[in-house]
Motif scaffolding. Sequence first.
Motif, PDB file in Angstrom:
ATOM      1  N   ASP A 409       0.824  -1.211   0.000  1.00  0.00           N
ATOM      2  CA  ASP A 409       0.000   0.000   0.000  1.00  0.00           C
ATOM      3  C   ASP A 409       0.855   1.257   0.000  1.00  0.00           C
ATOM      4  O   ASP A 409       0.552   2.236  -0.694  1.00  0.00           O
ATOM      5  CB  ASP A 409      -0.935   0.003   1.216  1.00  0.00           C
ATOM      6  CG  ASP A 409      -2.017  -1.054   1.105  1.00  0.00           C
ATOM      7  OD1 ASP A 409      -2.284  -1.489  -0.023  1.00  0.00           O
ATOM      8  OD2 ASP A 409      -2.579  -1.449   2.143  1.00  0.00           O
ATOM      9  N   GLN A 481     -17.184  -2.375  -4.722  1.00  0.00           N
ATOM     10  CA  GLN A 481     -17.402  -2.249  -3.283  1.00  0.00           C
ATOM     11  C   GLN A 481     -16.159  -2.648  -2.491  1.00  0.00           C
ATOM     12  O   GLN A 481     -16.058  -2.332  -1.305  1.00  0.00           O
ATOM     13  CB  GLN A 481     -18.583  -3.122  -2.856  1.00  0.00           C
ATOM     14  CG  GLN A 481     -19.902  -2.711  -3.483  1.00  0.00           C
ATOM     15  CD  GLN A 481     -21.000  -3.722  -3.219  1.00  0.00           C
ATOM     16  OE1 GLN A 481     -20.751  -4.802  -2.695  1.00  0.00           O
ATOM     17  NE2 GLN A 481     -22.231  -3.365  -3.580  1.00  0.00           N
ATOM     18  N   LEU A 482     -15.243  -3.331  -3.139  1.00  0.00           N
ATOM     19  CA  LEU A 482     -14.007  -3.742  -2.470  1.00  0.00           C
ATOM     20  C   LEU A 482     -13.037  -2.567  -2.403  1.00  0.00           C
ATOM     21  O   LEU A 482     -12.988  -1.720  -3.305  1.00  0.00           O
ATOM     22  CB  LEU A 482     -13.363  -4.913  -3.216  1.00  0.00           C
ATOM     23  CG  LEU A 482     -14.196  -6.195  -3.306  1.00  0.00           C
ATOM     24  CD1 LEU A 482     -13.468  -7.236  -4.139  1.00  0.00           C
ATOM     25  CD2 LEU A 482     -14.509  -6.747  -1.918  1.00  0.00           C
ATOM     26  N   HIS A 483     -12.267  -2.553  -1.335  1.00  0.00           N
ATOM     27  CA  HIS A 483     -11.336  -1.447  -1.118  1.00  0.00           C
ATOM     28  C   HIS A 483     -10.314  -1.350  -2.240  1.00  0.00           C
ATOM     29  O   HIS A 483      -9.895  -0.248  -2.625  1.00  0.00           O
ATOM     30  CB  HIS A 483     -10.632  -1.641   0.221  1.00  0.00           C
ATOM     31  CG  HIS A 483      -9.573  -0.612   0.494  1.00  0.00           C
ATOM     32  ND1 HIS A 483      -9.876   0.686   0.795  1.00  0.00           N
ATOM     33  CD2 HIS A 483      -8.214  -0.690   0.485  1.00  0.00           C
ATOM     34  CE1 HIS A 483      -8.752   1.368   0.971  1.00  0.00           C
ATOM     35  NE2 HIS A 483      -7.733   0.556   0.786  1.00  0.00           N
ATOM     36  N   GLU A 484      -9.926  -2.484  -2.823  1.00  0.00           N
ATOM     37  CA  GLU A 484      -8.891  -2.478  -3.850  1.00  0.00           C
ATOM     38  C   GLU A 484      -9.354  -1.856  -5.157  1.00  0.00           C
ATOM     39  O   GLU A 484      -8.525  -1.507  -6.011  1.00  0.00           O
ATOM     40  CB  GLU A 484      -8.411  -3.909  -4.118  1.00  0.00           C
ATOM     41  CG  GLU A 484      -7.580  -4.525  -2.999  1.00  0.00           C
ATOM     42  CD  GLU A 484      -8.424  -4.980  -1.812  1.00  0.00           C
ATOM     43  OE1 GLU A 484      -7.844  -5.347  -0.786  1.00  0.00           O
ATOM     44  OE2 GLU A 484      -9.675  -4.961  -1.921  1.00  0.00           O
ATOM     45  N   LYS A 486     -11.518   0.848  -5.265  1.00  0.00           N
ATOM     46  CA  LYS A 486     -12.041   2.193  -5.039  1.00  0.00           C
ATOM     47  C   LYS A 486     -11.470   3.207  -6.024  1.00  0.00           C
ATOM     48  O   LYS A 486     -12.113   4.210  -6.330  1.00  0.00           O
ATOM     49  CB  LYS A 486     -11.726   2.640  -3.606  1.00  0.00           C
ATOM     50  CG  LYS A 486     -12.470   1.857  -2.529  1.00  0.00           C
ATOM     51  CD  LYS A 486     -13.970   2.043  -2.640  1.00  0.00           C
ATOM     52  CE  LYS A 486     -14.685   1.306  -1.524  1.00  0.00           C
ATOM     53  NZ  LYS A 486     -16.149   1.432  -1.638  1.00  0.00           N
ATOM     54  N   GLU A 532      -8.812   3.355   5.692  1.00  0.00           N
ATOM     55  CA  GLU A 532      -9.507   2.355   4.911  1.00  0.00           C
ATOM     56  C   GLU A 532     -10.998   2.427   5.182  1.00  0.00           C
ATOM     57  O   GLU A 532     -11.437   2.470   6.325  1.00  0.00           O
ATOM     58  CB  GLU A 532      -8.976   0.955   5.252  1.00  0.00           C
ATOM     59  CG  GLU A 532      -7.504   0.772   4.906  1.00  0.00           C
ATOM     60  CD  GLU A 532      -7.064  -0.657   5.141  1.00  0.00           C
ATOM     61  OE1 GLU A 532      -7.910  -1.447   5.595  1.00  0.00           O
ATOM     62  OE2 GLU A 532      -5.892  -0.960   4.887  1.00  0.00           O
ATOM     63  N   GLU A 533     -11.753   2.400   4.096  1.00  0.00           N
ATOM     64  CA  GLU A 533     -13.192   2.409   4.242  1.00  0.00           C
ATOM     65  C   GLU A 533     -13.677   0.989   4.511  1.00  0.00           C
ATOM     66  O   GLU A 533     -13.132   0.007   4.017  1.00  0.00           O
ATOM     67  CB  GLU A 533     -13.838   2.957   2.962  1.00  0.00           C
ATOM     68  CG  GLU A 533     -13.414   4.373   2.650  1.00  0.00           C
ATOM     69  CD  GLU A 533     -14.082   4.872   1.387  1.00  0.00           C
ATOM     70  OE1 GLU A 533     -14.925   4.130   0.845  1.00  0.00           O
ATOM     71  OE2 GLU A 533     -13.759   5.989   0.962  1.00  0.00           O
ATOM     72  N   THR A 534     -14.742   0.896   5.284  1.00  0.00           N
ATOM     73  CA  THR A 534     -15.294  -0.418   5.614  1.00  0.00           C
ATOM     74  C   THR A 534     -16.009  -0.983   4.404  1.00  0.00           C
ATOM     75  O   THR A 534     -16.605  -0.263   3.605  1.00  0.00           O
ATOM     76  CB  THR A 534     -16.275  -0.293   6.788  1.00  0.00           C
ATOM     77  OG1 THR A 534     -17.312   0.638   6.424  1.00  0.00           O
ATOM     78  CG2 THR A 534     -15.554   0.192   8.025  1.00  0.00           C
ATOM     79  N   GLU A 535     -15.935  -2.298   4.255  1.00  0.00           N
ATOM     80  CA  GLU A 535     -16.580  -2.989   3.150  1.00  0.00           C
ATOM     81  C   GLU A 535     -17.814  -3.717   3.674  1.00  0.00           C
ATOM     82  O   GLU A 535     -17.734  -4.473   4.644  1.00  0.00           O
ATOM     83  CB  GLU A 535     -15.627  -3.994   2.507  1.00  0.00           C
ATOM     84  CG  GLU A 535     -14.399  -3.363   1.912  1.00  0.00           C
ATOM     85  CD  GLU A 535     -13.429  -4.409   1.401  1.00  0.00           C
ATOM     86  OE1 GLU A 535     -12.529  -4.049   0.642  1.00  0.00           O
ATOM     87  OE2 GLU A 535     -13.579  -5.592   1.776  1.00  0.00           O
ATOM     88  N   ARG A 615      -9.326  -9.390  -5.155  1.00  0.00           N
ATOM     89  CA  ARG A 615      -8.609  -8.286  -4.499  1.00  0.00           C
ATOM     90  C   ARG A 615      -7.228  -8.089  -5.120  1.00  0.00           C
ATOM     91  O   ARG A 615      -6.772  -6.959  -5.322  1.00  0.00           O
ATOM     92  CB  ARG A 615      -8.481  -8.557  -3.001  1.00  0.00           C
ATOM     93  CG  ARG A 615      -9.807  -8.534  -2.253  1.00  0.00           C
ATOM     94  CD  ARG A 615      -9.579  -8.794  -0.773  1.00  0.00           C
ATOM     95  NE  ARG A 615     -10.824  -8.950  -0.044  1.00  0.00           N
ATOM     96  CZ  ARG A 615     -11.555  -7.942   0.430  1.00  0.00           C
ATOM     97  NH1 ARG A 615     -11.140  -6.703   0.225  1.00  0.00           N
ATOM     98  NH2 ARG A 615     -12.677  -8.151   1.089  1.00  0.00           N
TER      99      ARG A 615
END
Length: 837
Positions: A409, A481-484, A486, A532-535, A615
């Motif tokens: 990251d 909807q997955l953080h990867e 966004k 990090e946003e919640t999924e 992901r």
Amino acid sequence: MQKIKSLMTRQGLKSPPESLSDLGALESLRVPGKEEFRELREQPSDPQAEQELINSIEQIYFSTDSFDIVKYELEKLPPVLNLQELEEYRDKLKQQQAAVSKKVADLILEKQPAYVKELERVTSLQTGLQLAAVICTNGRRHLNIAKEGFTQASLGLLANQRKRQLLIGLLKSLRTIKTLQRTDVRLSEMLEEEDYPGAIQLCLECQKAASTFKHYSCISELNSKLQDTLEQIEEQLDVALSKICKNFDINHYTKVQQAYRLLGKTQTAMDQLHMHFTQAIHNTVFQVVLGYVELCAGNTDTKFQKLQYKDLCTHITSDSYIPCLADLCKALWEVMLSYYRTMEWHEKHDNEDTTSASEGSNMSTEETNFDRGYIKKKLEHGLTRIWQDVQLKVKTYLLGTDLSIFKYDDFIFVLDIISRLMQVGEEFCGSKSEVLQESIRKQSVNYFKNYHRTRLDELRMFLENETWELCPVKSNFSILQLHEFKFMEQSRSPSVSPSKQPASTSSKTETLFEQYCSVGNPFEIHANHNDEETEDVLASNGYESDEQEKSAYQEYDSDSDVPEELKRDYVDEQTGDAPVKSVSRETLKSRKKSDYSLNKVNAPILTNTTLNVIRLVGKYMQMMNILKPIAFDVIHFMSQLFDYYLYAVYTFFGRNDSLESTGLGLSSSRLRTTLNRIQESLIDMEVAADPTATLTAAEERKEKVPSPHLSHLVVLTSGDTLYGLAERVVATESLYANVKKCSNEGRALMQLDFQQFLMKLEKLTDIRPIPDKEFVETYIKAYYLTENDMERWIKEHREYSTKQLTNLVNVCLGSHINKKARQKLLAAIDDIDRPKR
């Protein structure tokens, strides 16, 4: 020399020019002989020691103000006198007096020839004065004669009138001189107000007026003072010009340019401006990095300030590396933005009338046009030069730390900053940022190879521990909807098809310089990159709500509630008979409740390993988006993730050695070719066969990974579990399916994506028009056709394959074409394809 004269005055001596002011004492003047000073000059002396004695004399002795020397020395005496100290101090004063006297004697002897020459000139002057006295006497005698012949009153009137005219002229001159004498005060006020054009204009006007009264001695001194003031204004003007480099202010820059035009030094100003920009880049990056180095060191050790920028970058710690890089890019952005706004200012003012701008600078139209051409070329050349300086500074910073120490990251964040900086450079001067690309590409490829190898080993671990059960996700699950993923979210949301949108709605993309010209910074968006946003993608117990779960359990609560499709699925693989008695009612109920709950809400069939691979794909796509020069390598690695997953599913559930030997195992030669390719390029078969392989062989096979093994928790040989039917279905269905439906919004986004693709492609090639552009656009827009229009379109466009036409009809099903129309269109496609068979 001035100090010696001052001491001579204190001792009652007069310098030769001052002593000659009394003409009545000329007879008493005489030339000093050399014998009078021979005694002093013949005394042995050390010039250096004498000079030190003179330098040791207190400054007050050289003061031009009159003061009592005796009183001064007496006041210095201490309350308690010490004879020895007084004698020593007296000897010191005598030595100083002797040194001064000797110095005076030397100076007098040195100036004696000039003194003699001056005395001769004075004697000659005295002779001339005596002659003038005779002339004056004769003139007075003649005037007395004239006085007797004319009326004294009339001559007095004429004399008074002439005197009046002279006094009036003198009064005007005095008023002008008075105004000129007060100019320095007004000039100081104007400089404090940063009114540089007004100050220069006033100074030039004063110089012009002073030249008219240059015959006055006071004006001569004022003219010299005005010239010094003008030079001081130029120095302050250069300082004001340097402020433009970090914080461009249009009013401030306009004043500075007007001032340089009045001075006729616009070319000099542009040369100085570029020098200041270069210096600003160096000072900015040095101060930013120095601040972080001192902050991390915990002290203000001055040794860091003496280091070169290249050496200073090596002292940045890993914790402060990213914040320092972000601040570094922010600061450099401010410099480039100032240069960008400077160019905007000149482009805007090139079309304005230059008459008022060049007024007072004595510049002709030709000179003004020449200066404009020079400035334009200088600014255009400076774009590349400044961007090269920025690249070199950032490259030096990047090379100061090994990027392989960062987590993924953090590494992505570094690349994101550099990618944004390269975008700034491309918009700034059209450069492809070769320096930054070359410096970051090698590190990125090496980093990503190691990262990909680790992810493949991690994927093998996931596969070997996967139980191939459903991962309960919601029916509205999307990869976005997955953080990867966004980073893929965009603000576009077209509600109508592009074919129905007016052509005038398309607008030019706003550049970063246009977007952040007035406020903001393109590197401030990364301030909260670690948040990090919640999924919210997982369903509770396979259901999206408690009510849905309760409803499903009530619906299948009796023996007769087993769905027909479930009964058909649970058959013996070998005989095709109905399930044996070992398949209990509880087994069927548990199957239907866990496996069919998601199907009721049309949720995708996924496993934990599937989500993990998705992901990883998101991360790989993010890498491609950020660092396009290595996109080909990344997409190759990304394809290996799917290849390995496909190979594992086939190895676990699709391979049948008894059928493979007869050639009946795989009905598709394409699938067989694909699996062979994966096995040859990706699977390391020698590790399992020879665990004690040499290190050299292992290095040669470092690009490959061992074949995965099915978890012992998955039982495929038991009739109780229908020979792993559920696991087989989940594994097969979990393999990245074709699109079966399409919406108007989705089709619109597809066309927008295609337009973006064309824009990027046009930058890479000079071929115009892009081949087959209409072929793709027509196919995408055909989605919006009605049933009758689409049938006619299919018959007219024979350039598309049967598969392409069939897919087009299938994706339209459910949106604006029903099943009956679908059958009709497919029949039309079949009629077109029949003659080709």
